[in-house]
Design an enzyme around this catalytic site. Sequence first.
Site, PDB file in Angstrom:
ATOM      1  N   TYR A  14       0.806  -1.220   0.000  1.00  0.00           N
ATOM      2  CA  TYR A  14       0.000   0.000   0.000  1.00  0.00           C
ATOM      3  C   TYR A  14       0.841   1.273   0.000  1.00  0.00           C
ATOM      4  O   TYR A  14       0.284   2.366  -0.024  1.00  0.00           O
ATOM      5  CB  TYR A  14      -0.903   0.018   1.240  1.00  0.00           C
ATOM      6  CG  TYR A  14      -1.813  -1.186   1.354  1.00  0.00           C
ATOM      7  CD1 TYR A  14      -2.981  -1.267   0.607  1.00  0.00           C
ATOM      8  CD2 TYR A  14      -1.501  -2.242   2.207  1.00  0.00           C
ATOM      9  CE1 TYR A  14      -3.816  -2.377   0.705  1.00  0.00           C
ATOM     10  CE2 TYR A  14      -2.327  -3.350   2.319  1.00  0.00           C
ATOM     11  CZ  TYR A  14      -3.483  -3.412   1.558  1.00  0.00           C
ATOM     12  OH  TYR A  14      -4.300  -4.505   1.654  1.00  0.00           O
ATOM     13  N   HIS A  19      -4.402   6.552  -0.939  1.00  0.00           N
ATOM     14  CA  HIS A  19      -4.956   6.476   0.420  1.00  0.00           C
ATOM     15  C   HIS A  19      -3.876   6.644   1.479  1.00  0.00           C
ATOM     16  O   HIS A  19      -4.199   6.871   2.652  1.00  0.00           O
ATOM     17  CB  HIS A  19      -5.638   5.117   0.578  1.00  0.00           C
ATOM     18  CG  HIS A  19      -6.888   5.134   1.413  1.00  0.00           C
ATOM     19  ND1 HIS A  19      -7.662   6.269   1.609  1.00  0.00           N
ATOM     20  CD2 HIS A  19      -7.519   4.138   2.107  1.00  0.00           C
ATOM     21  CE1 HIS A  19      -8.702   5.973   2.386  1.00  0.00           C
ATOM     22  NE2 HIS A  19      -8.631   4.697   2.699  1.00  0.00           N
ATOM     23  N   ASN A  66      -9.248   1.266   8.661  1.00  0.00           N
ATOM     24  CA  ASN A  66     -10.548   1.246   9.351  1.00  0.00           C
ATOM     25  C   ASN A  66     -10.448   1.238  10.868  1.00  0.00           C
ATOM     26  O   ASN A  66     -11.434   1.536  11.551  1.00  0.00           O
ATOM     27  CB  ASN A  66     -11.354   0.025   8.907  1.00  0.00           C
ATOM     28  CG  ASN A  66     -11.739   0.087   7.436  1.00  0.00           C
ATOM     29  OD1 ASN A  66     -11.311   0.969   6.715  1.00  0.00           O
ATOM     30  ND2 ASN A  66     -12.538  -0.866   7.008  1.00  0.00           N
ATOM     31  N   ASP A  91      -6.034  11.701   3.170  1.00  0.00           N
ATOM     32  CA  ASP A  91      -6.440  11.953   1.791  1.00  0.00           C
ATOM     33  C   ASP A  91      -7.880  12.443   1.721  1.00  0.00           C
ATOM     34  O   ASP A  91      -8.710  12.048   2.511  1.00  0.00           O
ATOM     35  CB  ASP A  91      -6.279  10.686   0.959  1.00  0.00           C
ATOM     36  CG  ASP A  91      -7.090   9.519   1.525  1.00  0.00           C
ATOM     37  OD1 ASP A  91      -6.820   9.116   2.666  1.00  0.00           O
ATOM     38  OD2 ASP A  91      -8.009   9.022   0.834  1.00  0.00           O
ATOM     39  N   ASN A 112     -13.084   6.166   6.252  1.00  0.00           N
ATOM     40  CA  ASN A 112     -13.137   5.176   7.329  1.00  0.00           C
ATOM     41  C   ASN A 112     -12.107   5.427   8.417  1.00  0.00           C
ATOM     42  O   ASN A 112     -12.358   5.125   9.586  1.00  0.00           O
ATOM     43  CB  ASN A 112     -12.970   3.771   6.748  1.00  0.00           C
ATOM     44  CG  ASN A 112     -14.181   3.318   5.958  1.00  0.00           C
ATOM     45  OD1 ASN A 112     -15.305   3.703   6.262  1.00  0.00           O
ATOM     46  ND2 ASN A 112     -13.959   2.527   4.922  1.00  0.00           N
TER      47      ASN A 112
END
Length: 247
Positions: A14, A19, A66, A91, A112
């Site tokens: 990631y 994100h 989350n 973001d 989230n």
Amino acid sequence: MKIIVGLGNPGPKYAGNRHNIGFMAVDALHRRHAFGPWTRKFKAEISEGELAGEKVLLLKPQTFMNLSGEAVGEAVRFYKLAPGDIIAIYDELDLAPGRARLKTGGGHGGHNGIKSLDAHCGKDYRRLRLGIGHPGAKELVNNHVLGDFAKADAVWLEPLLDALADNAEMLVRAEDSQLLNKLALATGAPAEPDAPARPKPPAPPSAPKPAGKSHIRQARPDVPKMLPTTGPMADMLKRMFAKKDGD
């Protein structure tokens, strides 16, 4: 003491995602200033340092987006801090790439990570939103935020992160408008939202022009045509019509 938390997802998979711009921002602060090495605590990677004469804890939750609030909540309770001591960087889909907004409190906007922070820390913390743009359709959002920045994004992304690192003391001192101006100058993006264009009031409808009349007739009111019934003129008219009838 301040906690500056960047939101993102842990792991190399990631690392380049849109994100993860919050992680990228905190990493830029860490590189530019005299912070200690990253260590693991509070379900997060943390680093301690000082900005603007104040102790600062950089924090990157390792719980996935989350559950970001779990890590931040543990740190807040450990140091006995208030929500106002937290600065979250993350973001924002609804801002164009390169734009930034900074405020205290507000809604989560469907993010989230912010939902989790609200649940664990309350809502009255400062929020630095960094625009990543919207893909244009709801069904494209997931792939957009979890997709990597394109090479072309470096034109605004690198100056944005560098300017944030250079002016990190403004972030700690809550010099919000000055910081946003610095970020805008670095990226060429407007510091403030564009003012919506005010619609012009509709022009009053013009009165319809009478059809079949010249401008002379329009300027002169119609006068009912009345024939005289008494006097010399009446007698003359009677003789004229009487003569015509007898022809």
